[in-house]
Scaffold this motif. Structure first.
Motif, mmCIF file in Angstrom:
data_model
loop_
_atom_site.group_PDB
_atom_site.id
_atom_site.type_symbol
_atom_site.label_atom_id
_atom_site.label_comp_id
_atom_site.label_asym_id
_atom_site.label_seq_id
_atom_site.Cartn_x
_atom_site.Cartn_y
_atom_site.Cartn_z
ATOM 1 N N LYS A 77 -6.890 4.496 11.469
ATOM 2 C CA LYS A 77 -5.645 4.506 10.696
ATOM 3 C C LYS A 77 -4.851 3.215 10.831
ATOM 4 O O LYS A 77 -3.997 2.928 9.984
ATOM 5 C CB LYS A 77 -4.805 5.724 11.078
ATOM 6 N N ARG A 78 -5.125 2.424 11.853
ATOM 7 C CA ARG A 78 -4.510 1.100 11.927
ATOM 8 C C ARG A 78 -5.063 0.163 10.870
ATOM 9 O O ARG A 78 -4.494 -0.897 10.616
ATOM 10 C CB ARG A 78 -4.732 0.510 13.318
ATOM 11 N N ARG A 79 -6.162 0.560 10.247
ATOM 12 C CA ARG A 79 -6.798 -0.276 9.225
ATOM 13 C C ARG A 79 -6.638 0.296 7.818
ATOM 14 O O ARG A 79 -7.242 -0.191 6.876
ATOM 15 C CB ARG A 79 -8.296 -0.424 9.559
ATOM 16 N N GLY A 81 -3.865 1.728 4.804
ATOM 17 C CA GLY A 81 -2.553 1.961 4.210
ATOM 18 C C GLY A 81 -2.667 3.118 3.237
ATOM 19 O O GLY A 81 -3.580 3.135 2.401
ATOM 20 N N SER A 103 6.162 -0.224 11.349
ATOM 21 C CA SER A 103 5.733 -1.464 12.003
ATOM 22 C C SER A 103 5.249 -1.228 13.428
ATOM 23 O O SER A 103 4.461 -2.024 13.951
ATOM 24 C CB SER A 103 6.863 -2.490 11.999
ATOM 25 N N TYR A 106 1.318 -0.535 13.240
ATOM 26 C CA TYR A 106 0.402 -1.471 12.562
ATOM 27 C C TYR A 106 0.576 -2.877 13.129
ATOM 28 O O TYR A 106 1.574 -3.547 12.858
ATOM 29 C CB TYR A 106 0.670 -1.468 11.061
ATOM 30 N N TRP A 109 1.510 -5.638 10.642
ATOM 31 C CA TRP A 109 2.643 -5.362 9.746
ATOM 32 C C TRP A 109 3.256 -6.660 9.238
ATOM 33 O O TRP A 109 3.511 -7.590 10.003
ATOM 34 C CB TRP A 109 3.694 -4.549 10.483
ATOM 35 N N THR A 148 1.404 -2.771 5.636
ATOM 36 C CA THR A 148 0.735 -2.472 6.906
ATOM 37 C C THR A 148 -0.262 -3.549 7.314
ATOM 38 O O THR A 148 -0.675 -3.604 8.468
ATOM 39 C CB THR A 148 -0.013 -1.123 6.818
ATOM 40 N N SER A 150 -3.256 -3.627 6.174
ATOM 41 C CA SER A 150 -4.518 -2.894 6.311
ATOM 42 C C SER A 150 -5.639 -3.512 5.485
ATOM 43 O O SER A 150 -5.401 -4.285 4.548
ATOM 44 C CB SER A 150 -4.314 -1.439 5.889
#
Length: 302
Positions: A77-79, A81, A103, A106, A109, A148, A150
């Motif tokens: 999920k960090r990758r 949006g 922020s 991520y 951000w 994000t 992403s």
């Protein structure tokens, strides 16, 4: 998490009462914009929910960036949006506080981009989310997803309720996002003009059935309408529909193959035209219904 495939589904199914989505078998590589289209209730939001682990599939294998839920959820999920179909929570939070909150999760951000997106959408940073119109809420949700940093955007009806000017800006921002390397976008929509404008591939869903992933340009090139001086005889390769008349009307999904077969029968093409994507989806749904009736008929005779 390794590998070049961004998103992979193998025999994925999900049921709700009488509704069943799947099986879905799908591989999406980086650098693509994929439009998910189909009638309302076809399974688009269910698919998006499974990709975000908000909905768990009943069976099958689902991977993002080579990882799986729940083991790799944080890393995945960090990758990603995400714009959901219905924003949940945050009504009391301002655009500024939502940005501060997002922020934290991520590492990439982009605060400058976020401020620019808010400015272009004329969103006051201190105005609460719940006080915004539905269209402006969508623009804020999109700004949060884009900022994000992403690699993958999952967008469920990102332009729903947005005015034409805002819709154009969102599509332009998606195109700019794709310029930043091997990025990927999967977006659900019912607006075929959006598909024609920015999509590389089209994923068709209808009544929970996965009808296939197609290259958009190939679809628009291969699916054709021919008006001919007479109806062809027998089964003609690529023909999916024939309407009698003078001239007769033929719909095909294989331009060259059908054209050669008509030539061999001395059937003259009076005029030809392209199908729009709504018509292609309609014919794919009819083919699906025809297959189901054929299977049902064989079972009843057995």
């Amino acid at each position: 998490m390794t590998g070049t495939v961004v998103l992979s589904l193998k025999d994925v199914k999900k049921s709700y009462g009488n509704f069943e989505l799947g099986p879905v078998d799908l591989n999406i590589e980086p650098g693509s914009i994929v439009a998910v289209v189909g009638p309302n209730g076809g399974g688009k939001s269910t698919l998006m929910g499974m990709l975000m682990n908000l909905i768990q599939p009943d069976s099958g294998e689902l991977k993002l960036f080579g990882g799986t839920y729940p083991d790799d959820e944080v890393a995945i999920k960090r990758r990603v949006g995400y714009v959901p179909d219905r924003p949940v929570g945050g009504d009391e939070m301002s655009a500024e506080s939502l940005g501060e909150f997002f922020s934290r999760f991520y590492p990439k951000w982009d605060h400058r981009l976020y401020e620019d997106l808010l400015k272009r959408a004329r969103i006051e940073p201190d105005k609460r989310f719940g006080e915004l119109s539905k269209g402006v809420q969508r623009r804020l949700a999109f700004a949060l997803a884009l900022a994000t940093g992403s690699e993958l955007l999952l967008l469920d009806e990102p332009t729903a309720g947005v005015d034409p000017f805002g819709r154009r800006e969102i599509l332009e921002d998606i195109s700019r996002f794709m310029e930043g390397g091997d990025k990927t976008v999967v977006f659900a929509t019912h607006v075929m003009e959006e598909v024609r404008r920015i999509a590389d591939y089209v994923l068709f869903l209808a009544d929970g059935e996965f009808l296939g992933l197609y290259e958009k340009d190939t679809l628009l090139e291969e699916w054709r309408i021919f008006w001919v001086n007479r109806e062809p005889e027998g089964d003609v390769p690529g023909v999916v529909d024939v309407e009698g008349g003078s001239p007769a009307r033929i719909v095909c999904d294989s331009l060259q193959e059908t054209g050669q077969a008509l030539f061999a029968q001395d059937v003259r093409i009076v005029h030809s035209g392209v199908l729009d994507l709504e018509e292609v989806l309609s014919h794919l749904m009819r083919q699906k219904q025809g297959r189901e009736q054929s299977v049902s008929g064989r079972r009843s005779r057995a």
